[in-house]
Design an enzyme around this catalytic site. Structure first.
Site, PDB file in Angstrom:
ATOM      1  N   PRO A   2      30.014  -1.917  54.022  1.00  0.00           N
ATOM      2  CA  PRO A   2      29.621  -0.636  54.604  1.00  0.00           C
ATOM      3  C   PRO A   2      28.094  -0.472  54.663  1.00  0.00           C
ATOM      4  CG  PRO A   2      31.242  -0.349  52.843  1.00  0.00           C
ATOM      5  CD  PRO A   2      30.684  -1.743  52.727  1.00  0.00           C
ATOM      6  N   GLU A   3      27.642   0.345  55.611  1.00  0.00           N
ATOM      7  CA  GLU A   3      26.222   0.620  55.777  1.00  0.00           C
ATOM      8  C   GLU A   3      25.937   2.080  55.415  1.00  0.00           C
ATOM      9  OE1 GLU A   3      24.836  -0.813  59.611  1.00  0.00           O
ATOM     10  OE2 GLU A   3      26.435  -2.307  59.686  1.00  0.00           O
ATOM     11  N   HIS A  82      44.490  -3.684  46.018  1.00  0.00           N
ATOM     12  CA  HIS A  82      43.188  -4.333  45.850  1.00  0.00           C
ATOM     13  C   HIS A  82      42.265  -3.522  44.943  1.00  0.00           C
ATOM     14  CE1 HIS A  82      44.237  -7.294  48.847  1.00  0.00           C
ATOM     15  NE2 HIS A  82      44.557  -6.336  49.698  1.00  0.00           N
ATOM     16  N   ARG A 100      37.834  -8.160  49.250  1.00  0.00           N
ATOM     17  CA  ARG A 100      37.120  -9.446  49.256  1.00  0.00           C
ATOM     18  C   ARG A 100      36.240  -9.665  48.026  1.00  0.00           C
ATOM     19  NH1 ARG A 100      34.828 -11.164  54.985  1.00  0.00           N
ATOM     20  NH2 ARG A 100      34.723 -13.104  53.805  1.00  0.00           N
TER      21      ARG A 100
END
Length: 267
Positions: A2-3, A82, A100
């Site tokens: 994310p930014e 996750h 990830r």
């Protein structure tokens, strides 16, 4: 990912839920990725801040819990398959979801970012008054790097990543391949304005969600700005301004989307 818009959306959603609560425990089984978290335990959350792409939980006793969401990380209000860590508060638990596993948590004394060198070199926040045009223009003129590479560097504007660099350059009608120092003052003002506009619009729409495993808001809902992307992720689709197919090339090791008509052909 994310930014800035995704992290700012997360901050805004979490703040009213956690402010004033005591962080009782940080539960995880990966001390290499989630380091020194015991330092944060047993302390009341005084504020939830953001710097660039980092979330900063300010705690009692001059301590911070720094969270970097990595590529797919984010906080959720419910556990997921996750979930990698959990922040156990008085009235609720926050779950750190990260398919990830590139996200990180780190307990530090407030402002002691020696283990996070990127935090020490971040430039001004693009949505703040500190993002003044004279300093921005000076930073452009001092660099021969391509515009896209300079925007990703984080020293010119904190929190800008691949998506919003491409979108801002398109809105400013500037090639991502242009040497930064070649911009005129008028072109630099267009880029400065475009960065503010694109980031502010993305924050208001909750950021961009690109896939099932990418960023989502804490309640699990996707962002909405992806529906407004002009070039990012639209390779081969018509440019919304001229109709020519959007192209994708690599700049600074990152896939870069642009319109060769509106922004100029690449090298």
């Amino acid at each position: 990912m994310p930014e800035l818009p995704e992290v700012e959306t997360t901050r805004r959603r979490l703040r009213p839920l956690v402010l004033g609560q005591t962080l009782r425990q940080v539960v995880h089984h990966d001390p290499a990725r989630y380091r020194n978290t015991a330092l944060a335990e047993g302390r009341r959350i005084l504020e939830v801040d953001r710097r660039g792409k980092f979330l900063l939980f300010a705690l009692e006793g001059g301590v911070e819990l720094v969270a970097h969401l990595g590529m797919t990380g984010g906080f959720r209000l419910e556990p997921t398959p996750h979930t990698r860590a959990a922040l156990v508060l008085e009235g609720r638990t926050l779950y750190f979801h990260d398919p990830r596993r590139f996200g990180r948590l780190l307990g530090v004394r407030r402002g002691d970012y020696r283990e996070i060198p990127l935090l020490l070199r971040l430039g001004p926040e693009p949505l703040s008054e500190a993002f003044a045009f004279p300093g921005f223009f000076r930073g452009l003129k001092e660099s021969a790097r391509p515009l896209k590479a300079l925007l990703l560097d984080q020293r010119l504007a904190a929190g800008v990543g691949n998506i919003y660099a491409d979108e801002a350059l398109f809105r400013a009608r500037l090639s991502p391949f242009r040497p930064a120092r070649s911009l005129t003052e008028e072109e630099a003002r267009r880029l400065h304005r475009a960065l503010r506009e694109v980031l502010a619009e993305a924050v208001e729409l909750g950021g961009s969600t690109l896939s099932d495993q990418s960023y989502r808001q804490p309640d699990g809902l996707p962002g909405g700005f992806q529906a407004h992307h002009a070039v990012y992720g639209r390779e081969g689709l018509p440019c919304p301004a001229c109709g020519r197919p959007v192209e994708r090339r690599v700049v600074a090791g990152r896939g870069t989307h642009f319109c060769p008509t509106c922004q100029g052909e690449g090298p």
